[in-house]
Design an enzyme around this catalytic site. Structure first.
Site, PDB file in Angstrom:
ATOM      1  CG  HIS A  12      37.042 -40.360   7.297  1.00  0.00           C
ATOM      2  ND1 HIS A  12      37.045 -39.174   6.598  1.00  0.00           N
ATOM      3  CD2 HIS A  12      36.686 -41.329   6.411  1.00  0.00           C
ATOM      4  CE1 HIS A  12      36.688 -39.414   5.338  1.00  0.00           C
ATOM      5  NE2 HIS A  12      36.476 -40.711   5.200  1.00  0.00           N
ATOM      6  CG  ASP A  58      38.277 -31.352  17.222  1.00  0.00           C
ATOM      7  OD1 ASP A  58      37.914 -31.398  18.417  1.00  0.00           O
ATOM      8  OD2 ASP A  58      38.770 -30.323  16.714  1.00  0.00           O
ATOM      9  CG  HIS A  73      34.611 -27.991  18.906  1.00  0.00           C
ATOM     10  ND1 HIS A  73      34.332 -26.802  18.269  1.00  0.00           N
ATOM     11  CD2 HIS A  73      35.512 -28.633  18.109  1.00  0.00           C
ATOM     12  CE1 HIS A  73      35.018 -26.720  17.140  1.00  0.00           C
ATOM     13  NE2 HIS A  73      35.744 -27.832  17.019  1.00  0.00           N
ATOM     14  CG  HIS A 128      35.436 -30.389  13.044  1.00  0.00           C
ATOM     15  ND1 HIS A 128      36.737 -30.511  12.591  1.00  0.00           N
ATOM     16  CD2 HIS A 128      35.479 -29.524  14.080  1.00  0.00           C
ATOM     17  CE1 HIS A 128      37.531 -29.735  13.318  1.00  0.00           C
ATOM     18  NE2 HIS A 128      36.794 -29.129  14.233  1.00  0.00           N
ATOM     19  CB  CYS A 129      36.365 -35.292   9.797  1.00  0.00           C
ATOM     20  SG  CYS A 129      37.612 -36.516   9.343  1.00  0.00           S
ATOM     21  CG  HIS A 134      38.076 -34.795   5.664  1.00  0.00           C
ATOM     22  ND1 HIS A 134      37.972 -36.100   6.089  1.00  0.00           N
ATOM     23  CD2 HIS A 134      38.988 -34.797   4.661  1.00  0.00           C
ATOM     24  CE1 HIS A 134      38.794 -36.854   5.379  1.00  0.00           C
ATOM     25  NE2 HIS A 134      39.430 -36.074   4.506  1.00  0.00           N
ATOM     26  CG  MET A 190      33.269 -36.180   8.164  1.00  0.00           C
ATOM     27  SD  MET A 190      34.553 -37.154   7.384  1.00  0.00           S
ATOM     28  CE  MET A 190      34.053 -38.787   7.945  1.00  0.00           C
ATOM     29  CG  HIS A 235      15.235 -13.572  11.771  1.00  0.00           C
ATOM     30  ND1 HIS A 235      15.031 -12.693  12.809  1.00  0.00           N
ATOM     31  CD2 HIS A 235      14.159 -13.461  10.954  1.00  0.00           C
ATOM     32  CE1 HIS A 235      13.874 -12.067  12.619  1.00  0.00           C
ATOM     33  NE2 HIS A 235      13.327 -12.512  11.512  1.00  0.00           N
ATOM     34  CD  GLU A 257      16.136  -7.627  15.728  1.00  0.00           C
ATOM     35  OE1 GLU A 257      15.313  -7.527  14.794  1.00  0.00           O
ATOM     36  OE2 GLU A 257      16.800  -6.672  16.165  1.00  0.00           O
ATOM     37  CB  THR A 258      18.959 -11.899  14.334  1.00  0.00           C
ATOM     38  OG1 THR A 258      17.876 -11.543  13.464  1.00  0.00           O
ATOM     39  CG2 THR A 258      20.000 -12.672  13.546  1.00  0.00           C
ATOM     40  CG  HIS A 294      17.999 -11.690   8.962  1.00  0.00           C
ATOM     41  ND1 HIS A 294      18.194 -10.558   8.194  1.00  0.00           N
ATOM     42  CD2 HIS A 294      16.660 -11.748   9.179  1.00  0.00           C
ATOM     43  CE1 HIS A 294      17.040  -9.946   7.993  1.00  0.00           C
ATOM     44  NE2 HIS A 294      16.085 -10.653   8.574  1.00  0.00           N
TER      45      HIS A 294
END
Length: 366
Positions: A113, A116, A118, A153-154, A164, A169, A274, A298-299, A325
């Protein structure tokens, strides 16, 4: 992923240690703190406005491969996790802090494993420096230069990357501005509560009998799962690891008048959060705290591979539903959470004037 892309990522992971390096800045005199990570939807203890200058924030994550139930009908899957939860824990630091991660892959694991981030810069988001086999651990440090909310994330390379990620993960990190959040007018804004909601798409194979398959270990079901995933139609879309994980006794809570910050991540697919009965008073599109938040949504939209933050001040008590939504995914596949809000009802905002089947009294003529 085609073979050329798989090969490029694999070569990148192998060659990171061979790249020439500039001398790192001397950070030995910076304060060092240890952040105790907690299971989502909760956040670790943190200051909304930074106290003092940059710090080195130490965090520890342990990879864990575990069989978990993901639906009330007893359906189970092998989850690949950071610290045993889907999603992994939310990390909270301030811009220009240094994150020092210890990543531990216990000897009981069956797979290698890595992670990463971001939020980081270079080395495939640290994936090129963190690959650990079972029984190994690694320490990596990166500077949090960009304020916002970001996925991690892996990403071990090749087909292991989607496997993964869709096995759970992934998680998120929130990098707050040193002087705290600002509203659309540039004024400081604070939240009374914050919740982290990690949305997860799942692709569980079925056998000839129509029932979901079971496997003795994660790798055994990998080919079957990737075959389902290649069709891009998830069998489940869930919040925080399972259908109904944030409902009932585990429903989120708040009080009327409180400002609640929702951090929502989706490491693999687009999502459209939402809040039924509420709004996004402030929404940081793309998760960037450097940008002016949009208002009264709203969303809002979470692109796949990203996290987004939205803040709402609750005005009315009662049950709220926070969902995707795409209502098919919310109602049929599980992407929904509940929120119980306590306080006094405001008839000025909403009032029931006639109950169902209740006959209104005709006005008398004078």
């Amino acid at each position: 992923m085609n073979k050329a892309v798989q090969g490029a990522i694999g070569i990148g992971l192998l060659c990171m240690s061979a790249a020439p390096a500039m001398a790192a800045k001397d950070i030995s005199k910076l304060p060092v703190v240890t952040q105790e990570l907690v299971a989502p939807p909760f956040l670790p203890k943190h200051d909304q406005v930074a106290k003092g200058g940059p710090k080195v924030v130490k965090v520890r994550m342990v990879t864990e491969e575990k069989l978990v139930q993901i639906a009330p009908d007893g359906t189970k899957m092998w989850a690949l996790t950071f610290n045993g939860t889907v999603p992994g824990p939310l990390i909270v630091v301030h811009q220009d802090d240094y994150v020092e991660l210890t990543l531990v892959n216990p000897p009981t694991s069956t797979m290698s494993h890595n992670v990463d981030f971001h939020a980081s810069t270079g080395a495939l988001g640290a994936a090129g420096l963190t690959l650990v086999a079972p029984g190994e651990d690694v320490v990596v440090r990166f500077k949090a230069t960009k304020p916002g909310v970001f996925v991690y994330h892996c990403a071990p390379g090749g087909t292991m990357i989607p496997f993964h990620v869709i096995s759970g993960m992934n998680g998120a990190i929130m990098v707050l501005p040193r002087d705290g959040l600002k509203d659309h007018k540039g004024k400081s804004v604070r939240y009374d509560r914050a919740y982290y909601i990690g949305e997860q798409d799942l692709y569980l194979p079925k056998g000839p009998d129509g029932k979901y398959k079971s496997y003795s270990q994660p790798a055994e079901g990998m080919a079957d799962m990737l075959e389902v995933a290649a069709k891009l139609i998830p069998t489940h879309v869930v919040f925080n690891g399972a259908v109904g994980a944030l409902t009932g006794d585990n429903a989120l809570k708040a009080n009327v008048g409180e400002k609640v910050l929702f951090i929502h991540s989706q490491a693999n697919r687009d999502s459209r959060p939402h809040l039924i009965g509420g709004h996004g008073d402030l929404v940081w599109q793309g998760g960037s705290f450097n940008d002016t938040p949009i208002t009264n949504q709203e969303t809002w939209f979470v692109p796949g591979g990203a996290a987004v933050a939205a803040l709402y001040e609750f005005k009315q008590p009662g049950l709220y539903v926070y969902l995707s939504h795409n209502l098919n995914e919310a109602v049929l596949l599980g992407a929904a959470a509940h929120m119980n809000v306590e306080g006094k009802w405001d008839n000025d905002l909403m009032e029931q004037l006639k109950k169902p089947n209740e006959h209104s009294t005709p006005a008398m003529d004078h």
